[in-house]
Design a protein around this motif. Structure first.
Motif, PDB file in Angstrom:
ATOM      1  N   ASP A 116       0.854  -1.198   0.000  1.00  0.00           N
ATOM      2  CA  ASP A 116       0.000   0.000   0.000  1.00  0.00           C
ATOM      3  C   ASP A 116       0.885   1.243   0.000  1.00  0.00           C
ATOM      4  O   ASP A 116       1.266   1.777   1.046  1.00  0.00           O
ATOM      5  N   GLY A 117       1.235   1.703  -1.196  1.00  0.00           N
ATOM      6  CA  GLY A 117       2.101   2.873  -1.322  1.00  0.00           C
ATOM      7  C   GLY A 117       1.463   4.144  -0.791  1.00  0.00           C
ATOM      8  O   GLY A 117       2.150   5.038  -0.293  1.00  0.00           O
ATOM      9  N   THR A 118       0.141   4.252  -0.886  1.00  0.00           N
ATOM     10  CA  THR A 118      -0.546   5.449  -0.394  1.00  0.00           C
ATOM     11  C   THR A 118      -0.437   5.559   1.128  1.00  0.00           C
ATOM     12  O   THR A 118      -0.139   6.620   1.671  1.00  0.00           O
ATOM     13  N   LEU A 119      -0.677   4.449   1.821  1.00  0.00           N
ATOM     14  CA  LEU A 119      -0.542   4.425   3.281  1.00  0.00           C
ATOM     15  C   LEU A 119       0.910   4.656   3.680  1.00  0.00           C
ATOM     16  O   LEU A 119       1.190   5.367   4.660  1.00  0.00           O
ATOM     17  N   THR A 120       1.829   4.088   2.915  1.00  0.00           N
ATOM     18  CA  THR A 120       3.253   4.296   3.189  1.00  0.00           C
ATOM     19  C   THR A 120       3.603   5.777   3.122  1.00  0.00           C
ATOM     20  O   THR A 120       4.311   6.300   3.982  1.00  0.00           O
ATOM     21  N   GLY A 121       3.089   6.482   2.119  1.00  0.00           N
ATOM     22  CA  GLY A 121       3.345   7.922   2.005  1.00  0.00           C
ATOM     23  C   GLY A 121       2.858   8.676   3.224  1.00  0.00           C
ATOM     24  O   GLY A 121       3.532   9.589   3.720  1.00  0.00           O
ATOM     25  N   ALA A 122       1.668   8.310   3.740  1.00  0.00           N
ATOM     26  CA  ALA A 122       1.112   8.989   4.916  1.00  0.00           C
ATOM     27  C   ALA A 122       1.966   8.718   6.160  1.00  0.00           C
ATOM     28  O   ALA A 122       2.236   9.622   6.956  1.00  0.00           O
ATOM     29  N   ARG A 123       2.406   7.469   6.321  1.00  0.00           N
ATOM     30  CA  ARG A 123       3.232   7.141   7.494  1.00  0.00           C
ATOM     31  C   ARG A 123       4.603   7.811   7.418  1.00  0.00           C
ATOM     32  O   ARG A 123       5.141   8.255   8.431  1.00  0.00           O
ATOM     33  N   LEU A 124       5.140   7.877   6.214  1.00  0.00           N
ATOM     34  CA  LEU A 124       6.430   8.575   6.062  1.00  0.00           C
ATOM     35  C   LEU A 124       6.279  10.060   6.372  1.00  0.00           C
ATOM     36  O   LEU A 124       7.188  10.686   6.951  1.00  0.00           O
ATOM     37  N   PHE A 125       5.154  10.639   5.992  1.00  0.00           N
ATOM     38  CA  PHE A 125       4.887  12.047   6.320  1.00  0.00           C
ATOM     39  C   PHE A 125       4.866  12.229   7.837  1.00  0.00           C
ATOM     40  O   PHE A 125       5.427  13.199   8.362  1.00  0.00           O
ATOM     41  N   LEU A 126       4.247  11.298   8.541  1.00  0.00           N
ATOM     42  CA  LEU A 126       4.235  11.322  10.000  1.00  0.00           C
ATOM     43  C   LEU A 126       5.659  11.213  10.542  1.00  0.00           C
ATOM     44  O   LEU A 126       6.048  11.975  11.456  1.00  0.00           O
ATOM     45  N   ALA A 127       6.446  10.299   9.993  1.00  0.00           N
ATOM     46  CA  ALA A 127       7.824  10.120  10.464  1.00  0.00           C
ATOM     47  C   ALA A 127       8.635  11.394  10.279  1.00  0.00           C
ATOM     48  O   ALA A 127       9.427  11.782  11.155  1.00  0.00           O
ATOM     49  N   VAL A 128       8.446  12.054   9.136  1.00  0.00           N
ATOM     50  CA  VAL A 128       9.170  13.310   8.878  1.00  0.00           C
ATOM     51  C   VAL A 128       8.884  14.334   9.977  1.00  0.00           C
ATOM     52  O   VAL A 128       9.791  15.016  10.475  1.00  0.00           O
ATOM     53  N   GLN A 129       7.624  14.434  10.381  1.00  0.00           N
ATOM     54  CA  GLN A 129       7.255  15.455  11.374  1.00  0.00           C
ATOM     55  C   GLN A 129       7.779  15.094  12.776  1.00  0.00           C
ATOM     56  O   GLN A 129       8.157  15.976  13.549  1.00  0.00           O
ATOM     57  N   ILE A 130       7.804  13.805  13.097  1.00  0.00           N
ATOM     58  CA  ILE A 130       8.395  13.405  14.378  1.00  0.00           C
ATOM     59  C   ILE A 130       9.875  13.760  14.389  1.00  0.00           C
ATOM     60  O   ILE A 130      10.404  14.290  15.373  1.00  0.00           O
ATOM     61  N   GLY A 131      10.549  13.501  13.282  1.00  0.00           N
ATOM     62  CA  GLY A 131      11.960  13.889  13.172  1.00  0.00           C
ATOM     63  C   GLY A 131      12.150  15.383  13.314  1.00  0.00           C
ATOM     64  O   GLY A 131      13.103  15.846  13.962  1.00  0.00           O
ATOM     65  N   GLN A 132      11.230  16.163  12.740  1.00  0.00           N
ATOM     66  CA  GLN A 132      11.313  17.618  12.855  1.00  0.00           C
ATOM     67  C   GLN A 132      11.212  18.063  14.314  1.00  0.00           C
ATOM     68  O   GLN A 132      11.969  18.926  14.774  1.00  0.00           O
ATOM     69  N   LEU A 133      10.291  17.476  15.049  1.00  0.00           N
ATOM     70  CA  LEU A 133      10.123  17.853  16.454  1.00  0.00           C
ATOM     71  C   LEU A 133      11.340  17.481  17.281  1.00  0.00           C
ATOM     72  O   LEU A 133      11.748  18.228  18.180  1.00  0.00           O
ATOM     73  N   VAL A 134      11.915  16.313  17.011  1.00  0.00           N
ATOM     74  CA  VAL A 134      13.123  15.924  17.740  1.00  0.00           C
ATOM     75  C   VAL A 134      14.241  16.920  17.451  1.00  0.00           C
ATOM     76  O   VAL A 134      14.965  17.346  18.356  1.00  0.00           O
ATOM     77  N   ARG A 135      14.378  17.326  16.186  1.00  0.00           N
ATOM     78  CA  ARG A 135      15.393  18.334  15.842  1.00  0.00           C
ATOM     79  C   ARG A 135      15.128  19.649  16.559  1.00  0.00           C
ATOM     80  O   ARG A 135      16.042  20.276  17.108  1.00  0.00           O
ATOM     81  N   ASN A 136      13.871  20.078  16.544  1.00  0.00           N
ATOM     82  CA  ASN A 136      13.523  21.338  17.207  1.00  0.00           C
ATOM     83  C   ASN A 136      13.872  21.286  18.687  1.00  0.00           C
ATOM     84  O   ASN A 136      14.452  22.220  19.243  1.00  0.00           O
ATOM     85  N   GLY A 137      13.485  20.194  19.334  1.00  0.00           N
ATOM     86  CA  GLY A 137      13.722  20.081  20.763  1.00  0.00           C
ATOM     87  C   GLY A 137      15.187  19.972  21.105  1.00  0.00           C
ATOM     88  O   GLY A 137      15.672  20.624  22.043  1.00  0.00           O
ATOM     89  N   LEU A 138      15.922  19.155  20.362  1.00  0.00           N
ATOM     90  CA  LEU A 138      17.354  19.017  20.627  1.00  0.00           C
ATOM     91  C   LEU A 138      18.091  20.331  20.378  1.00  0.00           C
ATOM     92  O   LEU A 138      19.042  20.664  21.103  1.00  0.00           O
ATOM     93  N   ALA A 139      17.661  21.083  19.374  1.00  0.00           N
ATOM     94  CA  ALA A 139      18.294  22.385  19.110  1.00  0.00           C
ATOM     95  C   ALA A 139      18.156  23.309  20.313  1.00  0.00           C
ATOM     96  O   ALA A 139      19.084  24.054  20.653  1.00  0.00           O
ATOM     97  N   LEU A 140      17.007  23.268  20.971  1.00  0.00           N
ATOM     98  CA  LEU A 140      16.810  24.086  22.168  1.00  0.00           C
ATOM     99  C   LEU A 140      17.757  23.670  23.291  1.00  0.00           C
ATOM    100  O   LEU A 140      18.148  24.491  24.114  1.00  0.00           O
ATOM    101  N   LEU A 141      18.122  22.410  23.315  1.00  0.00           N
ATOM    102  CA  LEU A 141      19.027  21.905  24.352  1.00  0.00           C
ATOM    103  C   LEU A 141      20.493  22.012  23.935  1.00  0.00           C
ATOM    104  O   LEU A 141      21.382  21.671  24.717  1.00  0.00           O
ATOM    105  N   GLY A 142      20.726  22.463  22.704  1.00  0.00           N
ATOM    106  CA  GLY A 142      22.101  22.583  22.228  1.00  0.00           C
ATOM    107  C   GLY A 142      22.713  21.257  21.848  1.00  0.00           C
ATOM    108  O   GLY A 142      23.934  21.082  21.927  1.00  0.00           O
TER     109      GLY A 142
END
Length: 581
Positions: free
Chosen positions: A548-574
């Motif tokens: 299911d490539g369509t579902l895969t695209g949606a889950r990858l989109f979710l993964a991208v945003q989780i990665g973004q939040l981890v980057r944002n948070g770690l940046a605040l901690l240096g």
């Protein structure tokens, strides 16, 4: 600020509009203070998605029963788009459930805002002076300074992200007896550099090898001019040269942790500029400093004690247990007097002050708070002032006390520790407990590749996201938000946790507690790893679903945003968000 509203901010606005409607209808009186009203996740997720205490907080001033007000408020809240239910719990709390579309919209908001997701204007541009480290300029940074340095630096970054203007300040204690001792210690190393056999370092001087190059530099600059000269001829010169060299060393040590201060305030310059006299005069004009005699020490009075009239600050008027002298009998400033003047100066320049101190300074908190409470700041009102106490760090290896080679003479340097485990490990570890809690720093555990090591656990979350995206790209899949409605309950639960990021930012900034971000990142990583592990036993739950490539695209989109939040948070901690581990 970006105009995109995050979910919790949007629902705070919805709640405010509902309260406005009740006021307009005459159900609520106008002008009620709403500062204590909150919108937050319920403690038990089974109770719903959002909870508010509005009815509990406003019922008494409104002259209503909490449940009656809750019923009226529920009737308004259920009208909000994406609210599928609003129910009263207990005496008047309100729990709301949201449609999946609300959470999917928030996922898109994370994508749209990127590095700015969570950024807030809560601070309103007000200036906060954060003073941290402020180690005596007598040697390199050691692990006793490290925790406060990281806490202060992460707090400063957090406050900026939350909409404050921040001044990072280091107070250089270069006017006390310790810098005279430093000058004498450097003079000894200067003579050594000239070829003199100095023997063992005398008791009371600084023994560390870090003073050897300072002595050599002075020997090259001055030759033997001051080798036999009386102390009065070289003490001030050598003091100033030594302090400058120590501050260069301290700046270099702090740079290893990614820490830079914008302002270095000199105690010696402060006193030379007359700031303590200015502070005393101002306090006298307010009747807060008077000439008086301290009470005799409690218990048996020492034979050499004599009653001496001293200028005393009325700290008892502000909650202290006795008035405090600001000068000694010889006319020099007490430590408290100099510190009072320093804070007097800061209070004129900032809207709020935060000091990060070692726990060994706990005994002086009350009197300095009393002093700052007496001062007026930039707007003529007392300047808000907080002291955050930081406990010492115990160094361990394999659970046992760890000793290292000590070029500093009698302590473990920060540079040695960073060299052993790296900046990111040191910084994140220092924020894995509340600052006022004791901390063990075990060299084996902080580099352990396991879920029991929070540094590894959070960084591995980001690395795992990056690895997944690389693998997906190699197999021809890409993130897409075209069909996010295919995401199920497990994915929505992950989004609900991620959506708390902005409110964690504001809560941590308001409480001056950057460790809350480290805690949140650990929870987010745990949730992500937990979701990932579902795919170990259930192929259909894997991020990459070849069927299911369509579902895969949606889950990858979710993964991208989780990665973004981890980057944002770690940046605040240096801390760096690594892409591979």
């Amino acid at each position: 600020m970006n105009e995109i509203q995050t979910l919790y901010a949007a629902f705070a606005g919805h709640l405010s509009a509902a309260l406005d409607a009740l006021e307009a209808a005459g159900t609520l009186p106008g002008g009620l203070k709403r500062g204590a009203v909150t919108v937050e996740p319920p403690r038990d997720p089974s109770h719903g998605d959002l909870a508010t205490n509005a009815a509990m907080v406003l019922a008494k001033p409104a002259g209503m029963k909490p449940r009656d007000l809750a019923e009226a408020l529920v009737a308004e809240l259920i009208k909000i788009e994406d609210v599928t239910s609003a129910e009263i719990a207990g005496p008047g709390f309100i729990n709301m459930r949201l449609a999946p579309s609300a959470w999917l919209a928030e996922l898109r908001a994370i994508a749209a805002l990127g590095a700015d997701y969570g950024r807030s204007d809560m601070g309103g541009g007000k200036t906060v002076n954060v003073e941290y480290v402020s180690a005596n300029p007598t040697g390199p940074m050691h692990m006793g300074h490290c925790r406060g340095a990281v806490v202060g630096d992460a707090l400063a970054t957090l406050l900026e992200y939350a909409g404050h203007k921040v001044t990072r300040e280091y107070y250089v204690n270069d006017a006390g007896a310790q810098v005279q001792v430093l000058a004498r210690s450097v003079h000894l190393r200067y003579r050594e550099a000239l070829g003199e056999d100095i023997g063992a370092i005398p008791e009371g001087l600084y023994p560390g090898d870090y003073l050897v190059p300072v002595g050599k530099a002075l020997a090259e600059e001055f030759g033997d001019t001051y080798a036999k000269a009386p102390e009065s001829e070289w003490l001030v010169l050598f003091r100033d040269k030594a302090v400058a060299a120590m501050m260069d060393m301290i700046r270099a040590d702090l740079a290893l942790l990614g820490i830079e201060h914008e302002v270095f305030s000199s105690e010696a310059e402060l006193q030379a500029s007359g700031k303590p006299d200015e502070a005393e005069a101002w306090l006298r004009s307010k009747g807060l400093v008077y000439d008086g005699v301290l009470e005799a020490p409690k218990g048996k009075t020492p034979e050499d004690w004599e009653p001496v009239e001293l200028p005393l600050f009325k700290s008892t008027q502000f909650g202290d247990d006795q008035d405090r002298p600001i000068k000694k009998s010889d006319g020099t400033w007490t430590y408290f007097g100099a510190d009072l003047a320093y804070h007097y100066q800061k209070a004129q320049e900032a809207d709020a002050l935060v000091d990060i101190w070692g726990a060994d300074h706990a005994g002086t908190v009350k009197r300095i708070k009393a002093a700052v409470a007496a001062m007026t700041g930039v707007d003529g009102e007392p300047t808000p002032f907080e002291v955050k106490l930081v406990q010492m760090v115990q160094l361990l290896k394999g659970g046992q006390p760890f000793k290292m080679s000590k070029r500093a003479g009698n302590f473990v340097t920060l540079a040695d520790v960073v060299e052993m485990v790296g900046k990111d490990v040191v910084r994140f570890t220092m924020l894995t407990r509340k600052p006022d809690a004791q901390m063990d720093f075990d060299f084996d555990k902080v580099v352990e590749a396991s879920k029991d090591n929070p540094v590894f656990y959070v960084q591995y979350c980001h690395a795992r996201v990056c690895s997944t995206l690389r693998k997906a790209a190699a197999e021809g899949f890409a993130p897409s938000d075209a069909h996010l409605d295919l995401l199920g309950e497990e994915e929505l639960d992950l989004i609900k946790l991620a959506a708390q990021f902005p409110r964690v930012i504001e809560a941590a900034a308001a409480a001056r507690e950057p460790h809350r971000m480290a805690f949140f990142l650990h929870d987010l990583a745990a949730a992500f790893h937990g979701y990932w592990n579902l795919g170990n036993d259930r192929v259909e739950k894997r991020f990459i679903n070849h069927e299911d490539g369509t579902l895969t695209g949606a889950r990858l989109f979710l993964a991208v945003q989780i990665g973004q939040l981890v980057r944002n948070g770690l940046a605040l901690l240096g801390v760096e968000a690594v892409e591979e581990m």
